[in-house]
Motif scaffolding. Structure first.
Motif, PDB file in Angstrom:
ATOM      1  N   THR A 146     -19.253 -82.244  51.096  1.00 14.02           N
ATOM      2  CA  THR A 146     -18.884 -83.041  52.267  1.00 14.02           C
ATOM      3  C   THR A 146     -19.455 -82.433  53.548  1.00 14.02           C
ATOM      4  O   THR A 146     -19.669 -81.226  53.641  1.00 14.02           O
ATOM      5  N   GLU A 168     -23.935 -83.402  44.935  1.00 20.66           N
ATOM      6  CA  GLU A 168     -23.603 -84.792  45.244  1.00 20.66           C
ATOM      7  C   GLU A 168     -22.244 -84.937  45.919  1.00 20.66           C
ATOM      8  O   GLU A 168     -22.017 -85.855  46.703  1.00 20.66           O
ATOM      9  N   ASP A 169     -21.317 -84.031  45.619  1.00 14.97           N
ATOM     10  CA  ASP A 169     -19.953 -84.160  46.124  1.00 14.97           C
ATOM     11  C   ASP A 169     -19.673 -83.315  47.355  1.00 14.97           C
ATOM     12  O   ASP A 169     -18.543 -83.327  47.876  1.00 14.97           O
ATOM     13  N   TYR A 209     -24.687 -90.150  57.110  1.00 13.88           N
ATOM     14  CA  TYR A 209     -23.812 -90.985  56.297  1.00 13.88           C
ATOM     15  C   TYR A 209     -24.428 -92.309  55.868  1.00 13.88           C
ATOM     16  O   TYR A 209     -24.179 -92.779  54.760  1.00 13.88           O
ATOM     17  N   LYS A 254     -29.016 -83.535  48.881  1.00 21.70           N
ATOM     18  CA  LYS A 254     -27.971 -83.650  47.865  1.00 21.70           C
ATOM     19  C   LYS A 254     -28.328 -82.860  46.607  1.00 21.70           C
ATOM     20  O   LYS A 254     -27.442 -82.307  45.942  1.00 21.70           O
ATOM     21  N   GLY A 302     -32.418 -87.064  52.366  1.00 22.07           N
ATOM     22  CA  GLY A 302     -31.069 -87.084  51.830  1.00 22.07           C
ATOM     23  C   GLY A 302     -31.036 -86.764  50.345  1.00 22.07           C
ATOM     24  O   GLY A 302     -30.157 -86.028  49.869  1.00 22.07           O
ATOM     25  N   THR A 303     -31.989 -87.321  49.616  1.00 22.68           N
ATOM     26  CA  THR A 303     -32.086 -87.027  48.187  1.00 22.68           C
ATOM     27  C   THR A 303     -32.316 -85.544  47.961  1.00 22.68           C
ATOM     28  O   THR A 303     -31.686 -84.910  47.088  1.00 22.68           O
ATOM     29  N   LYS A 310     -26.548 -90.827  52.797  1.00 17.86           N
ATOM     30  CA  LYS A 310     -25.389 -91.081  51.928  1.00 17.86           C
ATOM     31  C   LYS A 310     -24.616 -89.799  51.610  1.00 17.86           C
ATOM     32  O   LYS A 310     -24.022 -89.674  50.520  1.00 17.86           O
ATOM     33  N   LEU A 311     -24.586 -88.845  52.540  1.00 20.72           N
ATOM     34  CA  LEU A 311     -23.768 -87.657  52.351  1.00 20.72           C
ATOM     35  C   LEU A 311     -22.304 -88.044  52.556  1.00 20.72           C
ATOM     36  O   LEU A 311     -21.993 -89.010  53.253  1.00 20.72           O
ATOM     37  N   LYS A 312     -21.412 -87.270  51.973  1.00 28.42           N
ATOM     38  CA  LYS A 312     -19.995 -87.635  51.993  1.00 28.42           C
ATOM     39  C   LYS A 312     -19.271 -86.997  53.178  1.00 28.42           C
ATOM     40  O   LYS A 312     -19.555 -85.857  53.543  1.00 28.42           O
TER      41      LYS A 312
END
Length: 300
Positions: free
Chosen positions: A178, A175-176, A204, A170, A166-167, A208-210
């Motif tokens: 979706t 980071e933003d 998610y 992103k 995930g890191t 921690k993706l949006k």
């Protein structure tokens, strides 16, 4: 001399026999008590013939416990095909067939039918979907199968790998950015929240993706939301994971509404086989994580 020696020898033999037999008795424990959500259940300490009636076959297989019967959805999963060669397809309504399989443990969801009849066949444990998170669920099944350490070790390792991926993702997409997860099933389109399989838990919860605000509004609480093609663009993220049911119509993909979605125009739609992507057991989660790493990062 003989009168002293014979009794002494006899006593020593009894002591040695008792000492040798103690570990054997301890190692022959055949049952454990599992604390299920419905109370304690006495189950085999080393189950050999497990029937799974919903969702959890991949958890059992990942812990190398033998299956003799599984539900229809599990049987249709192409990823499980080789592992289910000698396993029967069963349902909670086919009691006679389950009896023939002579299971020593039955596992299912809390909404299975004929639960009292199932309990008369073998110890039966059911789980309410979503009552605990997806990784805790695997640990619970590990406890049930007397393999808690193995289950916990996998969970710890998987979380670390998924969060690292995930890191990296992103860092590449921003980071933003979706991500939406959609699926076509039975002439209907669905979008998913963060706990309904299809890789949503990884995207998610771990990565921690949006998710788009509209998805958060409509699908987060119940886990999924049915929608029409006309409103699909409102739920589309910068990236789309399409859990594709090849047996259902995909004509919507030929429409201008679909083709004009930015993620589609920018080649940011990643298609997966719905029948492989459906669950959230360890075998499926490993497939999903690998799919996301390849799709987002281009790694093989």
């Amino acid at each position: 001399m003989k009168k002293v020696y014979i009794p002494f020898l006899f006593i020593m033999l009894l002591i040695m026999s008792a000492c040798n037999s103690t570990p054997a008795k301890e190692s022959q424990a055949t049952t454990i008590t599992y604390q299920s959500e419905n109370g304690p259940v006495v189950v085999p300490a080393d189950p050999k013939r497990v029937v799974v009636l919903s969702s959890f076959a991949g958890n059992v297989m990942s812990l190398n416990v033998n299956l003799v019967g599984v539900d229809t959805w599990t049987m249709k999963n192409p990823r499980f095909k080789d592992k289910l060669t000698n396993v029967a397809e069963v349902s909670d309504e086919n009691i006679e067939k389950i009896i023939e399989l002579n299971p020593d443990l039955i596992i299912g969801l809390s909404n299975v039918k004929n639960v009292e009849k199932l309990k008369a066949i073998a110890p039966t444990v059911t789980y309410t979907y979503g009552k605990v998170d997806y990784l805790t669920q695997h640990v619970e099944i590990g406890k049930l199968l007397n393999k808690e350490k193995e289950a916990q070790a996998w969970v710890d390792d998987f979380k670390q790998r998924a969060q690292k991926a995930g890191t990296d993702i992103k860092a590449k997409i921003g980071e933003d950015a979706t991500v939406s997860v959609i699926e076509n099933f039975d002439k209907q389109l669905y979008v998913y929240g963060d706990n309904w399989g299809r890789g949503t838990e990884i995207l998610y919860q771990e990565m921690k993706l949006k998710m788009p605000e509209k998805v958060k509004e409509m699908a987060l609480k119940d886990g999924y939301y049915a929608l029409s093609l006309e409103v699909l663009p409102q739920y589309a993220g910068d990236y789309i994971i399409f859990s594709k049911n090849k047996e259902a119509t995909v004509a919507f993909q030929e429409t201008n509404t679909y083709k004009n979605i930015p993620a589609v125009k920018n080649n940011k739609v990643f298609e997966a086989n719905m029948m492989e992507f459906y669950f959230n057991d360890p075998l499926t989660l490993e497939l999903q994580l690998d799919f996301f790493i390849k799709s987002f990062l281009g790694k093989k």
